[in-house]
Design a protein around this motif. Structure first.
Motif, PDB file in Angstrom:
ATOM      1  N   ALA A   6       0.812  -1.215   0.000  1.00  0.00           N
ATOM      2  CA  ALA A   6       0.000   0.000   0.000  1.00  0.00           C
ATOM      3  C   ALA A   6       0.848   1.269   0.000  1.00  0.00           C
ATOM      4  O   ALA A   6       1.783   1.394   0.779  1.00  0.00           O
ATOM      5  CB  ALA A   6      -0.926   0.006   1.214  1.00  0.00           C
ATOM      6  N   ASN A   7       0.536   2.185  -0.864  1.00  0.00           N
ATOM      7  CA  ASN A   7       1.123   3.522  -0.925  1.00  0.00           C
ATOM      8  C   ASN A   7       2.639   3.564  -1.106  1.00  0.00           C
ATOM      9  O   ASN A   7       3.261   4.573  -0.836  1.00  0.00           O
ATOM     10  CB  ASN A   7       0.756   4.311   0.340  1.00  0.00           C
ATOM     11  CG  ASN A   7      -0.732   4.506   0.458  1.00  0.00           C
ATOM     12  OD1 ASN A   7      -1.414   4.724  -0.525  1.00  0.00           O
ATOM     13  ND2 ASN A   7      -1.237   4.405   1.663  1.00  0.00           N
ATOM     14  N   HIS A   8       3.264   2.480  -1.512  1.00  0.00           N
ATOM     15  CA  HIS A   8       4.707   2.454  -1.751  1.00  0.00           C
ATOM     16  C   HIS A   8       5.521   2.765  -0.496  1.00  0.00           C
ATOM     17  O   HIS A   8       6.636   3.234  -0.574  1.00  0.00           O
ATOM     18  CB  HIS A   8       5.107   3.411  -2.877  1.00  0.00           C
ATOM     19  CG  HIS A   8       4.379   3.154  -4.152  1.00  0.00           C
ATOM     20  ND1 HIS A   8       4.717   2.121  -4.992  1.00  0.00           N
ATOM     21  CD2 HIS A   8       3.321   3.774  -4.734  1.00  0.00           C
ATOM     22  CE1 HIS A   8       3.902   2.136  -6.034  1.00  0.00           C
ATOM     23  NE2 HIS A   8       3.048   3.116  -5.906  1.00  0.00           N
ATOM     24  N   HIS A   9       4.943   2.548   0.691  1.00  0.00           N
ATOM     25  CA  HIS A   9       5.643   2.762   1.955  1.00  0.00           C
ATOM     26  C   HIS A   9       5.792   1.426   2.667  1.00  0.00           C
ATOM     27  O   HIS A   9       4.834   0.651   2.763  1.00  0.00           O
ATOM     28  CB  HIS A   9       4.874   3.747   2.848  1.00  0.00           C
ATOM     29  CG  HIS A   9       5.007   5.161   2.409  1.00  0.00           C
ATOM     30  ND1 HIS A   9       4.306   5.686   1.345  1.00  0.00           N
ATOM     31  CD2 HIS A   9       5.773   6.164   2.878  1.00  0.00           C
ATOM     32  CE1 HIS A   9       4.631   6.949   1.188  1.00  0.00           C
ATOM     33  NE2 HIS A   9       5.523   7.261   2.106  1.00  0.00           N
ATOM     34  N   GLN A  32      10.198   3.144  -3.769  1.00  0.00           N
ATOM     35  CA  GLN A  32       9.529   2.599  -2.589  1.00  0.00           C
ATOM     36  C   GLN A  32      10.177   3.227  -1.350  1.00  0.00           C
ATOM     37  O   GLN A  32      11.391   3.174  -1.176  1.00  0.00           O
ATOM     38  CB  GLN A  32       9.688   1.081  -2.535  1.00  0.00           C
ATOM     39  CG  GLN A  32       9.174   0.365  -3.774  1.00  0.00           C
ATOM     40  CD  GLN A  32       7.674   0.435  -3.914  1.00  0.00           C
ATOM     41  OE1 GLN A  32       6.938   0.082  -2.984  1.00  0.00           O
ATOM     42  NE2 GLN A  32       7.209   0.882  -5.071  1.00  0.00           N
TER      43      GLN A  32
END
Length: 88
Positions: A6-9, A32
């Motif tokens: 999710a959300n590249h975090h 990321q």
């Protein structure tokens, strides 16, 4: 099949546990972000992205020649103040 995070975090713990997935996500989806204690601390990017961002294109002379300010009638005045003294 790998699932996108999710959300590249990613937390450090998730990044360590799922390193292969993190690397694949950077390759397929872009940068990321890795967080530690809720704060962004690092970004993983693909080699292609890194090379694209760090490869120099053109020279300083070309950059200046292509400036949108080239030919602008700028009035730049040089300061007439004396040079300041410094201790060496």
């Amino acid at each position: 099949m790998l699932m996108a995070h999710a959300n590249h975090h990613w937390t450090v713990a998730d990044a360590k546990a799922r390193l292969s997935e993190l690397i694949e996500s950077a390759r397929r989806e872009g940068p990321q972000t890795i967080t530690k204690n809720g704060r962004s601390t690092a970004v993983l990017v693909s080699v292609e992205e890194w090379e694209r961002k760090t490869t120099r294109s053109g020279s300083l002379a070309e950059f200046l020649l292509n400036s949108p300010l080239r030919g602008a009638d700028l009035d730049i005045e040089r300061s007439q103040d004396d040079a300041r003294e410094i201790d060496l």
